[in-house]
Structures are given as structure tokens and as C-alpha cells.
Design a protein around this motif. Structure first.
Motif, PDB file in Angstrom:
ATOM      1  N   MET A 106      -9.238  -6.727  -5.839  1.00 37.56           N
ATOM      2  CA  MET A 106     -10.313  -7.437  -6.529  1.00 37.56           C
ATOM      3  C   MET A 106     -10.806  -6.623  -7.719  1.00 37.56           C
ATOM      4  O   MET A 106     -11.407  -7.178  -8.643  1.00 37.56           O
ATOM      5  N   LEU A 107     -10.598  -5.319  -7.678  1.00 43.40           N
ATOM      6  CA  LEU A 107     -10.874  -4.497  -8.857  1.00 43.40           C
ATOM      7  C   LEU A 107      -9.735  -4.672  -9.854  1.00 43.40           C
ATOM      8  O   LEU A 107      -8.583  -4.873  -9.466  1.00 43.40           O
ATOM      9  N   PRO A 108     -10.005  -4.571 -11.132  1.00 42.76           N
ATOM     10  CA  PRO A 108      -8.915  -4.608 -12.118  1.00 42.76           C
ATOM     11  C   PRO A 108      -7.918  -3.481 -11.846  1.00 42.76           C
ATOM     12  O   PRO A 108      -8.293  -2.391 -11.393  1.00 42.76           O
ATOM     13  N   ALA A 109      -6.654  -3.745 -12.129  1.00 46.41           N
ATOM     14  CA  ALA A 109      -5.634  -2.716 -11.930  1.00 46.41           C
ATOM     15  C   ALA A 109      -5.988  -1.446 -12.695  1.00 46.41           C
ATOM     16  O   ALA A 109      -5.704  -0.331 -12.232  1.00 46.41           O
ATOM     17  N   VAL A 131       1.639   6.269  -2.475  1.00 47.22           N
ATOM     18  CA  VAL A 131       0.366   5.706  -2.950  1.00 47.22           C
ATOM     19  C   VAL A 131       0.387   4.210  -2.671  1.00 47.22           C
ATOM     20  O   VAL A 131       1.174   3.462  -3.272  1.00 47.22           O
ATOM     21  N   THR A 132      -0.472   3.764  -1.759  1.00 47.97           N
ATOM     22  CA  THR A 132      -0.480   2.381  -1.274  1.00 47.97           C
ATOM     23  C   THR A 132      -1.775   1.688  -1.653  1.00 47.97           C
ATOM     24  O   THR A 132      -2.846   2.307  -1.649  1.00 47.97           O
ATOM     25  N   THR A 133      -1.680   0.409  -1.957  1.00 42.62           N
ATOM     26  CA  THR A 133      -2.877  -0.418  -1.985  1.00 42.62           C
ATOM     27  C   THR A 133      -2.673  -1.645  -1.109  1.00 42.62           C
ATOM     28  O   THR A 133      -1.570  -2.199  -1.043  1.00 42.62           O
ATOM     29  N   GLU A 134      -3.720  -2.025  -0.404  1.00 44.37           N
ATOM     30  CA  GLU A 134      -3.730  -3.325   0.256  1.00 44.37           C
ATOM     31  C   GLU A 134      -4.025  -4.386  -0.788  1.00 44.37           C
ATOM     32  O   GLU A 134      -4.636  -4.116  -1.831  1.00 44.37           O
ATOM     33  N   ALA A 135      -3.614  -5.619  -0.511  1.00 40.56           N
ATOM     34  CA  ALA A 135      -3.847  -6.722  -1.434  1.00 40.56           C
ATOM     35  C   ALA A 135      -3.774  -8.027  -0.675  1.00 40.56           C
ATOM     36  O   ALA A 135      -3.079  -8.131   0.339  1.00 40.56           O
ATOM     37  N   ASN A 136      -4.486  -9.019  -1.155  1.00 36.75           N
ATOM     38  CA  ASN A 136      -4.303 -10.380  -0.686  1.00 36.75           C
ATOM     39  C   ASN A 136      -3.275 -11.061  -1.576  1.00 36.75           C
ATOM     40  O   ASN A 136      -3.187 -10.753  -2.781  1.00 36.75           O
ATOM     41  N   PRO A 137      -2.501 -11.979  -1.046  1.00 40.23           N
ATOM     42  CA  PRO A 137      -1.488 -12.643  -1.880  1.00 40.23           C
ATOM     43  C   PRO A 137      -2.060 -13.357  -3.093  1.00 40.23           C
ATOM     44  O   PRO A 137      -1.348 -13.542  -4.086  1.00 40.23           O
ATOM     45  N   ASP A 138      -3.340 -13.763  -3.027  1.00 42.84           N
ATOM     46  CA  ASP A 138      -3.922 -14.468  -4.162  1.00 42.84           C
ATOM     47  C   ASP A 138      -4.710 -13.546  -5.089  1.00 42.84           C
ATOM     48  O   ASP A 138      -5.440 -14.024  -5.961  1.00 42.84           O
ATOM     49  N   SER A 139      -4.558 -12.222  -4.920  1.00 42.62           N
ATOM     50  CA  SER A 139      -5.353 -11.290  -5.726  1.00 42.62           C
ATOM     51  C   SER A 139      -4.491 -10.464  -6.686  1.00 42.62           C
ATOM     52  O   SER A 139      -4.986  -9.487  -7.257  1.00 42.62           O
ATOM     53  N   LEU A 145       0.622  -6.019 -10.854  1.00 42.74           N
ATOM     54  CA  LEU A 145       1.489  -5.183 -10.022  1.00 42.74           C
ATOM     55  C   LEU A 145       2.291  -4.205 -10.877  1.00 42.74           C
ATOM     56  O   LEU A 145       2.492  -3.047 -10.478  1.00 42.74           O
ATOM     57  N   ARG A 146       2.725  -4.631 -12.053  1.00 43.46           N
ATOM     58  CA  ARG A 146       3.442  -3.709 -12.942  1.00 43.46           C
ATOM     59  C   ARG A 146       2.513  -2.599 -13.410  1.00 43.46           C
ATOM     60  O   ARG A 146       2.911  -1.430 -13.506  1.00 43.46           O
ATOM     61  N   LEU A 147       1.253  -2.944 -13.692  1.00 47.65           N
ATOM     62  CA  LEU A 147       0.289  -1.925 -14.112  1.00 47.65           C
ATOM     63  C   LEU A 147       0.068  -0.899 -13.006  1.00 47.65           C
ATOM     64  O   LEU A 147      -0.022   0.309 -13.266  1.00 47.65           O
ATOM     65  N   LEU A 148      -0.013  -1.364 -11.760  1.00 46.82           N
ATOM     66  CA  LEU A 148      -0.191  -0.443 -10.640  1.00 46.82           C
ATOM     67  C   LEU A 148       1.016   0.479 -10.494  1.00 46.82           C
ATOM     68  O   LEU A 148       0.874   1.688 -10.298  1.00 46.82           O
ATOM     69  N   ALA A 149       2.206  -0.093 -10.588  1.00 55.39           N
ATOM     70  CA  ALA A 149       3.415   0.725 -10.473  1.00 55.39           C
ATOM     71  C   ALA A 149       3.484   1.751 -11.604  1.00 55.39           C
ATOM     72  O   ALA A 149       3.813   2.924 -11.375  1.00 55.39           O
ATOM     73  N   ASP A 150       3.132   1.342 -12.812  1.00 59.14           N
ATOM     74  CA  ASP A 150       3.155   2.264 -13.943  1.00 59.14           C
ATOM     75  C   ASP A 150       2.130   3.386 -13.763  1.00 59.14           C
ATOM     76  O   ASP A 150       2.332   4.503 -14.270  1.00 59.14           O
TER      77      ASP A 150
END
Length: 433
Positions: A106-109, A131-139, A145-150
């Protein structure tokens, strides 16, 4: 949501007891791995079964908004760095980071990336850190997801819970189950390892409903699956619905049949159990952060209601015997927890004070009990020598009843059979004084 445990006060500066300082012959926490948990307490909707420390925008009102949360969390990172440095434990790189909640995404990447960068700048990430994040499928989106991976995230755990609409409706989950294959593809395309989390035993869920969910998970080809039995906690909306007779909980036989079905289908698909509720395609796909909890490693929990733990200088759960002979006699570790409400949490950190609400100092006996409680849950099991001498003879009886693997017991380890996994709590009771 549950109340915080009782404990002794945490000093205003958050200082750890002096006896946690490692000896000169065993610097840096005796080489124990160090993890960081980041609790993000925000959700778009509060599910009826959930008793986690989470809040919707309407519950929080005008204070402690999401936009300020990254700054607040980084204040606790700074506090943690000072506290650990003062205790001689500040030079270890971080082996694992886990963003949980709530719904961290829910926070911006960019905010999640900023917090992770603060952790890295403060302690450094170990080579190959998870490094893991939980997420809801609609979030999430492909872009987020690319920003998180980067930014350095390596793993995402989606709260799928079920593939069956009426089960999701009972759980008050808001996502469309048809979206799950898409988000798995997006995450993999971004280079992230993917886990799907399931819940079984929802009121009204049939065995065929559960099979549908498992088959939907396997169709995505993910390398990690968590499957948890629904526990309806007092104080939740669902607990009130059950009490009023609006929902009927399944019996123990239903829960057992669903666990066995999950184990059968996941095993056939090449995912082996490595903890009672977790399956992975290989050791490289197991959640190392959760394994660190089960093995008694050190971690610092960032966020409202988050818990932290640092073992004593004898080496934590793997070396509690003989700790009585060191300074800090009678202690094997310290656990503490933060205040629960985000507004109070933010106010304390802004004032320069620790957000700690309380702490407990573990005795060797308590550390040994926790080691048994957690150690028997993992596939590697627990060495029999770790048991209290008065309980080691109980292992033979557990083997005879098919709860503990006999071959492993001959090798001096307690390893649960599948039947033992179903009755893990009973096994623990027999193995502890």
C-alpha cells in the motif's frame, strides 16, 4: 487485535542489557545472523478474521498517514543502529529483510525502496541477502514490482488465501482470484522469487474448494507455498460471527484432511515441506527470514507493534547450556516489542525516544523451551540433546505412536512425521517439562 504481552519497561533510549555484549573472543554477536523485519500497518480493508496490528485510513483518521511512514520507520532504523552499536552488535550485515503487515505494498514502491536503502546504508546487506515483501494481488502492478526488484527486493509473498470466490467473500478478501496468475507472471518477469499464501478451514469451505485453490496455486508454477489453518481469534469480526451462530467452524478432522491434501498435492508437484506450514521446490526457495526466527537468530523489528530479539552472549538458542556461568547470570536473550498504535509510535520516535512498550529477559529454561517449540517444526528437526534430560525418554514413545521419525531418532534428532506435523502442539507438550 490482541493486547501486547506484559513485560518490564524499555529504557527511554532503548538500550539493551549490558550482558548481551559479546565477549572479546566471540565478537559481533558470536557470528549469529541478523535480520530486519519492517511492519507496515496499513490495509485498504480490515478482513474479518485478521487480528494483526493493522489499520485502515478511516481507523487512523488524520494522524500517522502513509505518506510519512517511511520517514518514521527510518527514525527507528537510526535508533536501532545506536542501540546495537552501544551493545557491540552493530557491525553485522543484514542477512534477511522482511516487509510484512498489513499490506506493505500500500506504500509506494519508492517508499519501500527508501526504507530498504536506509537498512543497507546503516548495516549493509550481506552478499545474497534475501529481501521479501508481502503483497495483496490487487496492490501491485508490473511497474511497481520492477521498481522493487531494481531497489534490491528479491522475493514477494502474495496473500492469495483461496481461489474460490465464496471463500474469499467469507474471509472478506477483496482481490479477484483470476488476477493471481497475472501478478505471479509480473513478479517473475521482474526477477522476483514468488510465494503464494493460502488459508484452509474457512467456514463453508469444502474439501473440493480447497483442492481448487491448491490446483490453482500449482498451475502458476510458483516455487514456494504457505498453507495455514484458519485460527479465529477472540476480538475479531469473524469470532463474533461464530459466537452468534452466523458461521460454523470446521472440525479437526476437516482441518487434518485439508492439510493432508495440501501435502499430497504439493509434494507430488515437487515442493517439499521444510516447516509445518511451508513447502518449497528446493532449499534455495525456502523463506530464510522465517527460518531465522525458527532457529533463534537475532532480529530487529521496525514498526508499531513489531517484536525484536537478541540472544545472550553464549550464542542464543543453540548454546543456552552453561550460560549460567557468564555475566548476566540467568539470562539467555532479550525480546522487546513496540507500542501498537502508529500515532504513538511516530510521536515517540519524533521526540527521540524508543517506541519500545515492554521487554522480557529469557532464562536458559525459557530459551530451551522456545528452542523445542520452534525447532521441531522444521524438517531438519531438533537434536535430542537439546531436550531437558527429563524428557528425552519421551522420544521413544512418540516414535512408537508414529509422531516422530524413527530413523531420525536413531541419529539423535527429533523429526516429525506427517501425523506428527498434524499434532505438533501435542508433541511439544510431551517434549517439554
Amino acid at each position: 487485535m490482541p493486547a501486547l504481552p506484559e513485560g518490564t519497561p524499555v529504557p527511554d533510549d532503548g538500550a539493551l542489557p549490558g550482558w548481551v555484549r559479546p565477549s572479546p573472543s566471540a565478537p559481533d554477536g558470536a557470528g549469529r545472523p541478523f535480520g530486519v523485519y519492517v511492519h507496515v500497518p496499513f490495509c485498504s480493508v480490515r478482513c474479518g478474521y485478521c487480528d494483526f496490528n493493522t489499520y485502515t485510513a478511516s481507523e487512523l483518521g488524520g494522524g500517522a498517514n502513509q505518506a510519512a511512514y517511511a520517514t518514521t520507520a527510518l527514525r527507528e532504523v537510526d535508533l536501532a543502529a545506536r542501540v546495537l552499536d552501544d551493545a557491540g552488535l552493530g557491525s553485522r550485515p543484514v542477512s534477511t529483510v522482511f516487509f510484512g503487515g498489513g499490506t506493505p505494498t500500500m506504500l509506494p514502491a519508492a517508499d519501500l525502496a527508501r526504507i530498504l536503502r536506509g537498512v543497507d546504508d546503516t548495516w549493509g546487506l550481506a552478499d545474497g541477502a534475501e529481501v521479501t515483501t508481502e503483497a495483496n494481488p490487487d496492490s501491485v502492478t508490473p511497474e511497481s514490482l520492477r521498481l522493487l526488484a531494481d531497489a534490491g527486493f528479491t522475493r514477494v509473498s502474495f496473500g492469495m488465501q483461496s481461489a474460490v470466490p465464496h471463500v474469499l467473500a467469507t474471509l472478506e478478501r477483496t482481490h479477484d482470484p483470476r488476477r493471481v496468475p497475472d501478478v505471479v507472471t509480473w513478479a517473475r518477469d521482474a526477477g522476483l522469487d514468488v510465494s503464494l499464501d493460502l488459508i484452509y478451514g474457512t467456514p463453508g469451505e469444502s474439501l473440493e474448494d480447497w483442492r481448487t485453490s491448491l490446483e490453482a496455486v500449482l498451475a502458476t508454477g510458483v516455487d514456494h507455498v504457505s498453507a495455514y489453518a484458519l485460527v479465529v481469534e477472540p476480538g475479531t469480526k469473524m469470532h463474533a460471527q461464530v459466537r452468534r451462530g452466523e458461521l460454523a467452524l470446521p472440525d479437526e478432522d476437516d482441518q487434518a484432511a485439508k492439510y493432508e491434501l495440501a501435502d499430497d498435492l504439493l509434494t507430488e508437484a515437487g515442493l517439499g515441506w521444510y516447516e509445518v506450514s511451508n513447502w518449497a521446490r528446493g532449499p534455495e526457495h525456502a523463506c530464510r527470514h522465517n527460518l531465522a526466527y525458527w532457529r533463534g537468530d537475532d532480529w530487529w523489528g521496525i514498526g508499531p507493534g513489531a517484536h525484536s530479539y537478541v540472544a545472550g552472549p553464549a550464542g542464543g538458542a543453540d548454546a543456552v547450556a552453561g550460560i549460567e556461568g557468564i555475566e548476566g547470570i540467568g539470562h539467555a536473550g532479550v525480546r522487546w516489542w513496540n507500542v501498537k498504535h502508529p500515532r504513538r509510535y511516530a510521536a515517540l520516535l519524533e521526540s527521540g525516544a524508543s517506541p519500545g512498550a515492554g521487554r522480557e529477559l529469557l532464562t536458559p529454561a525459557e530459551a530451551r523451551l522456545e528452542r523445542v517449540l520452534l525447532g521441531v517444526r522444521v524438517r531438519e528437526g531438533l537434536e535430542i540433546a537439546a531436550l531437558d534430560p527429563s524428557r528425552r525418554s519421551a522420544v521413544a514413545g512418540l516414535v512408537a505412536r508414529g509422531l516422530v521419525d524413527g530413523v531420525a531418532a536413531v541419529r539423535d534428532r527429533v523429526v516429525l512425521t506427517r501425523r506428527g506435523r498434524l499434532l505438533a502442539d501435542s508433541v511439544v507438550r510431551e517434549l517439554t517439562p
